[in-house]
Write a protein that holds these residues in place. Structure first.
Motif, PDB file in Angstrom:
ATOM      1  N   LEU A 113       0.835  -1.196   0.000  1.00 20.93           N
ATOM      2  CA  LEU A 113       0.000   0.000   0.000  1.00 20.93           C
ATOM      3  C   LEU A 113       0.871   1.248   0.000  1.00 20.93           C
ATOM      4  N   ARG A 114       0.397   2.283  -0.625  1.00 16.94           N
ATOM      5  CA  ARG A 114       1.028   3.589  -0.462  1.00 16.94           C
ATOM      6  C   ARG A 114       0.802   4.064   0.965  1.00 16.94           C
ATOM      7  N   LEU A 115       1.704   4.886   1.466  1.00 19.98           N
ATOM      8  CA  LEU A 115       1.610   5.365   2.841  1.00 19.98           C
ATOM      9  C   LEU A 115       0.298   6.099   3.090  1.00 19.98           C
ATOM     10  N   ALA A 116      -0.127   6.929   2.145  1.00 24.44           N
ATOM     11  CA  ALA A 116      -1.366   7.670   2.323  1.00 24.44           C
ATOM     12  C   ALA A 116      -2.563   6.734   2.380  1.00 24.44           C
ATOM     13  N   GLU A 117      -2.550   5.687   1.560  1.00 21.45           N
ATOM     14  CA  GLU A 117      -3.652   4.726   1.563  1.00 21.45           C
ATOM     15  C   GLU A 117      -3.690   3.979   2.890  1.00 21.45           C
ATOM     16  N   LEU A 118      -2.537   3.595   3.400  1.00 22.16           N
ATOM     17  CA  LEU A 118      -2.500   2.908   4.688  1.00 22.16           C
ATOM     18  C   LEU A 118      -3.071   3.800   5.783  1.00 22.16           C
ATOM     19  N   ARG A 119      -2.664   5.051   5.817  1.00 23.08           N
ATOM     20  CA  ARG A 119      -3.153   5.959   6.858  1.00 23.08           C
ATOM     21  C   ARG A 119      -4.648   6.191   6.744  1.00 23.08           C
ATOM     22  N   ARG A 155      -6.822   4.119   6.104  1.00 23.00           N
ATOM     23  CA  ARG A 155      -7.543   2.963   6.634  1.00 23.00           C
ATOM     24  C   ARG A 155      -7.399   2.832   8.149  1.00 23.00           C
ATOM     25  N   MET A 156      -6.547   3.650   8.750  1.00 19.37           N
ATOM     26  CA  MET A 156      -6.343   3.589  10.194  1.00 19.37           C
ATOM     27  C   MET A 156      -7.365   4.436  10.929  1.00 19.37           C
ATOM     28  N   ARG A 157      -7.645   4.039  12.176  1.00 17.00           N
ATOM     29  CA  ARG A 157      -8.551   4.815  13.016  1.00 17.00           C
ATOM     30  C   ARG A 157      -7.748   5.730  13.931  1.00 17.00           C
ATOM     31  N   LYS A 158      -8.402   6.694  14.490  1.00 18.49           N
ATOM     32  CA  LYS A 158      -7.761   7.542  15.477  1.00 18.49           C
ATOM     33  C   LYS A 158      -7.301   6.677  16.646  1.00 18.49           C
ATOM     34  N   GLY A 159      -6.049   6.872  17.067  1.00 14.78           N
ATOM     35  CA  GLY A 159      -5.507   6.071  18.167  1.00 14.78           C
ATOM     36  C   GLY A 159      -4.815   4.798  17.705  1.00 14.78           C
ATOM     37  N   ASP A 160      -4.771   4.564  16.382  1.00 12.19           N
ATOM     38  CA  ASP A 160      -4.076   3.392  15.855  1.00 12.19           C
ATOM     39  C   ASP A 160      -2.587   3.668  15.681  1.00 12.19           C
ATOM     40  N   LEU A 161      -1.782   2.650  15.859  1.00  8.33           N
ATOM     41  CA  LEU A 161      -0.363   2.715  15.541  1.00  8.33           C
ATOM     42  C   LEU A 161       0.025   1.407  14.867  1.00  8.33           C
ATOM     43  N   VAL A 162       0.519   1.485  13.632  1.00  4.98           N
ATOM     44  CA  VAL A 162       1.047   0.305  12.949  1.00  4.98           C
ATOM     45  C   VAL A 162       2.508   0.165  13.340  1.00  4.98           C
ATOM     46  N   LEU A 163       2.842  -0.908  14.016  1.00  4.11           N
ATOM     47  CA  LEU A 163       4.216  -1.186  14.414  1.00  4.11           C
ATOM     48  C   LEU A 163       4.731  -2.317  13.530  1.00  4.11           C
ATOM     49  N   ALA A 164       5.725  -2.014  12.689  1.00  3.06           N
ATOM     50  CA  ALA A 164       6.183  -2.969  11.673  1.00  3.06           C
ATOM     51  C   ALA A 164       7.662  -3.260  11.850  1.00  3.06           C
ATOM     52  N   GLY A 223       1.865   6.250  12.440  1.00  2.28           N
ATOM     53  CA  GLY A 223       0.636   6.794  12.990  1.00  2.28           C
ATOM     54  C   GLY A 223      -0.188   7.475  11.907  1.00  2.28           C
ATOM     55  N   LYS A 224      -1.334   8.000  12.302  1.00  2.00           N
ATOM     56  CA  LYS A 224      -2.198   8.684  11.334  1.00  2.00           C
ATOM     57  C   LYS A 224      -1.481   9.863  10.696  1.00  2.00           C
ATOM     58  N   ASP A 225      -0.604  10.523  11.450  1.00  4.04           N
ATOM     59  CA  ASP A 225       0.092  11.681  10.904  1.00  4.04           C
ATOM     60  C   ASP A 225       1.563  11.693  11.309  1.00  4.04           C
ATOM     61  N   SER A 226       2.118  10.502  11.561  1.00  4.86           N
ATOM     62  CA  SER A 226       3.516  10.445  11.987  1.00  4.86           C
ATOM     63  C   SER A 226       4.171   9.185  11.437  1.00  4.86           C
ATOM     64  N   GLY A 266       1.784   7.088  24.391  1.00  7.22           N
ATOM     65  CA  GLY A 266       1.037   8.335  24.248  1.00  7.22           C
ATOM     66  C   GLY A 266      -0.459   8.073  24.167  1.00  7.22           C
ATOM     67  N   LYS A 267      -1.072   8.531  23.080  1.00  4.74           N
ATOM     68  CA  LYS A 267      -2.521   8.375  22.921  1.00  4.74           C
ATOM     69  C   LYS A 267      -2.904   7.147  22.094  1.00  4.74           C
ATOM     70  N   VAL A 268      -1.958   6.244  21.891  1.00  5.80           N
ATOM     71  CA  VAL A 268      -2.246   5.030  21.115  1.00  5.80           C
ATOM     72  C   VAL A 268      -3.197   4.127  21.903  1.00  5.80           C
ATOM     73  N   ARG A 269      -4.250   3.685  21.226  1.00  3.86           N
ATOM     74  CA  ARG A 269      -5.221   2.805  21.873  1.00  3.86           C
ATOM     75  C   ARG A 269      -5.288   1.426  21.205  1.00  3.86           C
ATOM     76  N   ARG A 270      -4.716   1.327  20.017  1.00 10.65           N
ATOM     77  CA  ARG A 270      -4.695   0.027  19.345  1.00 10.65           C
ATOM     78  C   ARG A 270      -3.366  -0.101  18.596  1.00 10.65           C
TER      79      ARG A 270
END
Length: 972
Positions: A593-599, A601-610, A624-627, A677-681
């Motif tokens: 996925l492109r980075l923008a497409e991945l973001r 699909r994420m919800r607020k409070g999501d963090l993809v750890l890869a 993160g959504k913006d990081s 921080g504010k990560v919930r998932r």
């Protein structure tokens, strides 16, 4: 590094060597005209010729030629003999030249014998034997057209004698298959080789190695054609028959064991390969001695398996011993054997930072390669590029670039564009140019082109799963080089792309169990099987067409037409797959996925750890959504931390010792240097060592108090694994179970063979393709709470939507007849078996038992069978032991069970990382499903259930992570 080797040298390894087809003389010469027999002088000369047939032609071939020359002079002086007698004399001369390895002269002698046999009305079986022997020699000389003609003459005669099936008929079929194989016409060879091996099995008898040789040869060709699953099955059968009919002291038994071990390595089933190869080595030494080249080959194969499982010291010792054998005897199976062994030993030295030793061994590897291999060949380039790879790791960038600039063009000219070694070499050169001040545009152009080829290959439905499994290491190394290059540029888009490519190569390693057996003819698996067959045909035709450019007698136009036709047919099937089975394609061949497409699909409070784990360095991307942040960890230290935490939870119940809280927090700091921080998932994607550990048991701050009060990560956020990132968030999240009122199927409570209450549930006596035997299964612990767990899960669903298959009802044949469509939850409460965990288990499986052995089921539901099921389920719960882990270092990140259920259609899975205590499994699974019924998402439902279990003082030891933390939720 070196590929595993087969039983012996290039020909002997396949059972095709000249040793297998040594010519023989007629043991009893046919009658010749009476007047010749009544002439005493003629009779005496014929008796001398007959004596050659009764003697061992290999004992003194040079002496035989002197006797034959003298005999010819006397025959000429006598005035000649009848044709049959002269034919036998020519055959005797052919045999002598054969054993002197003068094959051209031997073939000529047999050629002179053939018309004499025909003129003398030789018995048909003797004439066929003569043609067969000459054909075998001609094939070894590369005179394939003549060899095919002689094999067909022999086959026609033998069919007149034996019919369509017979011991001699099978020999001719095998010979024809070999002739096609040697020409690269593998697809044409396989029907002959399969039929020959099948017929040979009719003639199994104690002490006769030929049927075993034929079968193990077939297994080797199947493996080389990309049919590794079929090849593995044939190798297993050859080993079992060799054990039964030849016994543990026969050299062919050692070959069968070695080739089985090699097939297991090709399928990356390293843990089972190790004992197989150890036994092969024992038999090799017993039957051939410690200094034999075959012994060295098995040592190298065993070293490959040991290294893949982390046993470096044992692997190094075996490679060093193999090298000593080669150096002492001068016998090597391939021209580059010594070069690869020196390079492998250099690799071990470099891992220990013993650079003086490394360079000494590397110099020997390069000198051996340059002396033994064709100038500017890919194999030669590979040895040099191993040096460049280690110079890069050492930090000698300029020297490394010099090597790469010289040898990468050789790889480019010698290998196809999609070859894994070429892609890696190009990426290595791009990285070295970047590190030595290369022009940025040129660096990126080369790197992007290499990754474009890798991405296209990983998405190509015509590339076999076996190929991706075999090539996964090189693909991953290339993607990690790209990741390092992108990180130095601060290029988040390229970093995310490289991370996905690295993890897609890892995901592909769990896909090898999906096979098209019994698939609907227009189903996705069957279509893809046809596409793979066409792919093999296309590759073969392309190679033959290339070779035909140098042969003025070749039918180049005909080959070109065949190739165009195969290309057209493959394109039509691929279009049909994309059009009719898009979900299969998306699951089977994910794309980045492109980075923008991945973001998006994420919800607020999501963090993809890869995490992307390299051999020395591990990269961890936090998206993160913006990081986008990343950290770099030492892979060895990471492995030690994971091992420490796994050791603390892999404990026999109820011996719950302490837990290394300091390690849990140190690993958290490495993975989450910025904290939560504010990560919930937390959405975890990828990892190798880290994939064996649920992140829920990490601690977010230092703590030395009770485990019940520890700051576990799940107190702050839920955790789930995203298996296929390209599917993440692509579909709307289904409404909660309560509003859909869908169905539940529960399977388990299996009574093990040999238990006091075994009842009718049992295992069939004959297991498919390598499954554990009854005794091994009977040693597993019973699961007394399994049935109650399934009933508890069922109660969260309306009564009309429940189906329970418990005890005898859970039998494999009954489960396969069940309606698995429209399910909310499919739950198994039984033993999950990891490949290699038990003797004879070659694929991950679920234990179900069978109520009727005549049904054709063995009671073990393997990953290959699961992948072929159609399971329409929102999620599958495997409340079973060891269903998440790959089982050992070198195994896929998640067991083939996870991938198999994903391929069958399941949208999410709840799996366990280690043996789950029976009461805890029931507690967690029931409460997790109850929470989803009440509207919680799966990750949050599991989190709440785990926290509740930690607080539950009625369950002994519940606060220990060994009890509450085994489960992992995998989506997509």
């Amino acid at each position: 590094m070196p590929l595993p080797l087969r039983a012996g040298a290039a020909l002997a390894a396949l059972g095709f060597g000249l040793w297998a087809v040594a010519p023989t003389l007629a043991q009893n010469a046919p009658d010749v005209p009476g007047e010749a027999r009544t002439d005493p002088a003629s009779a005496a000369l014929i008796a001398e010729i007959d004596a050659f047939g009764a003697a061992d032609a290999s004992a003194d071939p040079a002496g035989d030629l002197e006797k034959i020359a003298d005999l010819r002079r006397r025959i000429e002086a006598h005035g000649g003999l009848p044709p049959m007698a002269m034919g036998l004399l020519e055959s005797a001369e052919g045999a002598a030249h054969f054993y002197l390895r003068d094959f051209e002269t031997a073939a000529a002698a047999y050629g002179r014998a053939a018309p004499l046999f025909e003129a003398g009305n030789a018995p048909p079986d003797e004439l066929a034997g003569l043609y067969n022997n000459r054909a075998s020699i001609l094939a070894a000389l590369g005179r394939y057209g003549e060899a095919e003609a002689d094999h067909r003459r022999a086959l026609a005669i033998r069919r007149q004698i034996e019919g369509e099936r017979g011991e001699a008929v099978s020999s001719s079929l095998f010979g024809l298959g070999y002739v096609y194989y040697r020409q690269g016409r593998i697809e044409e060879s396989l029907p002959f080789l399969r039929e020959a091996a099948d017929q040979q099995l009719d003639y199994l008898r104690p002490g006769n190695p030929l049927p075993i040789v034929r079968l193990t040869s077939l297994a080797s060709v199947l493996g080389r054609s990309g049919r590794t699953a079929e090849g593995l099955a044939a190798a297993r059968k050859a080993e079992a028959l060799a054990r039964e009919y030849l016994g543990p002291d026969h050299p062919t038994f050692a070959i069968a064991l070695n080739n089985l071990g090699n097939a297991l390595i090709e399928n990356r089933i390293f843990r089972e390969a190790i004992p197989v190869l150890r036994e092969s080595l024992e038999v090799r030494i017993k039957t051939g001695g410690e200094q034999a080249s075959g012994t060295a080959i098995t040592m190298r194969n065993l070293a490959t398996a040991l290294k893949a499982t982390g046993a470096d010291a044992d692997a190094e010792a075996l490679n060093r011993r193999a090298l000593e054998i080669y150096e002492a005897t001068g016998e090597v199976d391939t021209p580059f054997a010594l070069a690869y062994l020196y390079s492998e030993l250099a690799d071990f030295a470099a891992r220990r930072d013993e650079w003086e030793s490394y360079f000494a061994l590397s110099d020997k590897a390069i000198a051996s390669a340059d002396a033994a291999l064709d100038n500017d060949s890919a194999e030669q380039a590979q040895i040099h590029l191993y040096r460049a790879e280690w110079l890069l790791r050492k930090g000698d960038f300029s020297d490394a670039r010099g090597v790469a600039e010289r040898w990468v063009p050789v790889m480019q000219s010698d290998l196809i564009v999609s070859h894994e070694d070429r892609i890696w070499a190009e990426m290595l050169l791009a990285r070295l140019r970047q590190l030595t001040g290369g022009e940025p545009g040129e660096v990126l152009a080369l790197a992007d082109d290499a990754m474009d080829k890798l991405e296209a290959k990983l998405a190509d439905l015509a590339v076999s799963d076996e190929a991706l499994v075999r090539e996964a290491r090189r693909h991953r190394e290339a993607a990690i080089l790209y990741l390092a290059l992108a990180a130095d540029l601060g290029d988040g888009e390229r970093m995310v792309r490289s991370m996905q490519l690295a993890n897609i190569t890892e995901l592909a390693r769990g896909q090898q169990f999906a096979q098209p057996d019994d698939a609907p003819p227009d189903g996705a698996l069957a279509l893809r099987a046809r596409l793979l067959d066409l792919g093999r045909t296309r590759a073969e035709l392309a190679a033959r067409l290339e070779a035909a450019q140098l042969d003025e007698n070749a039918d180049r136009d005909g080959l070109a037409r065949e190739l165009a036709s195969a290309d057209s047919a493959a394109q039509a099937i691929e279009m049909k797959l994309l059009r009719d089975h898009p979900d299969f394609v998306a699951r089977y061949r994910p794309q980045p996925l492109r980075l923008a497409e991945l973001r998006s699909r994420m919800r607020k409070g999501d963090l993809v750890l890869a995490p992307v784990e390299g051999e020395a360095t591990t990269w961890v991307l936090a998206i993160g959504k913006d990081s986008l942040r990343w950290s770099v960890l030492d892979t060895m230290q990471l492995g030690q931390q994971v091992a420490s935490l796994r050791d603390a939870v892999d404990l026999p119940d109820p011996a719950l010792a302490g837990f290394p809280l300091d390690t849990a927090h140190a690993l958290f700091r490495g993975l989450f240097p910025q904290g939560l921080g504010k990560v919930r998932r937390v959405l975890v994607h990828g990892g190798e060592r880290l994939a064996s550990l649920p992140f829920a048991l990490l601690t977010t701050r230092a703590h030395d108090g009770s485990l019940a009060d520890a700051p576990w990560l799940i107190r702050s956020a839920g955790v789930q694994v995203v298996g296929n990132l390209s599917l993440f968030g692509a579909e709307p999240v289904p409404a909660p179970t309560a509003t859909r009122a869908r169905r539940f199927v529960g399977v388990g409570g299996v009574e093990l063979p040999g238990s006091a209450n075994a009842g009718t549930a049992r295992l069939a006596g004959l297991f498919r393709g390598g499954r554990p035997d009854r005794g091994v299964i009977g040693d597993l612990p019973s699961l007394p709470a399994a049935a109650e767990e399934l009933r508890g899960l069922a109660e969260t669903f309306p009564e009309s939507g429940r189906m329970l298959l418990i005890g005898p009802e859970a039998a494999e044949e009954r489960f396969k007849r069940a309606d698995l469509t429209g399910l909310d939850v499919l739950a198994f409460a039984t033993h999950g078996l990891v490949a290699g965990e038990l003797a004879g288990l070659w694929e991950p499986a679920l234990l179900l038992g069978t109520g009727d052995p005549a049904a054709g089921e063995d009671g073990v539901l393997g990953a290959s069978e699961i992948a072929r099921l159609a399971i329409d389920a929102d999620w599958v719960i495997l409340s079973a032991c060891n269903t998440a882990s790959g089982g050992s270092e070198g195994a896929p990140s998640y067991s083939g069970l996870a991938t198999a259920f994903a391929q069958s259609g399941a949208r999410a899975l709840l799996l366990s990382h280690w043996r789950v205590r029976d009461d805890a499994a029931s507690w967690l699974s029931v409460r997790t499903v109850q929470a989803t019924r009440d509207g919680e998402g799966r990750a949050e439902a599991l989190r709440r259930a785990q926290l509740a279990l930690i607080r539950d003082k009625s369950l002994a030891g519940a606060a220990h992570p060994a009890i509450w933390a085994p489960y992992v939720l995998i989506e997509n």
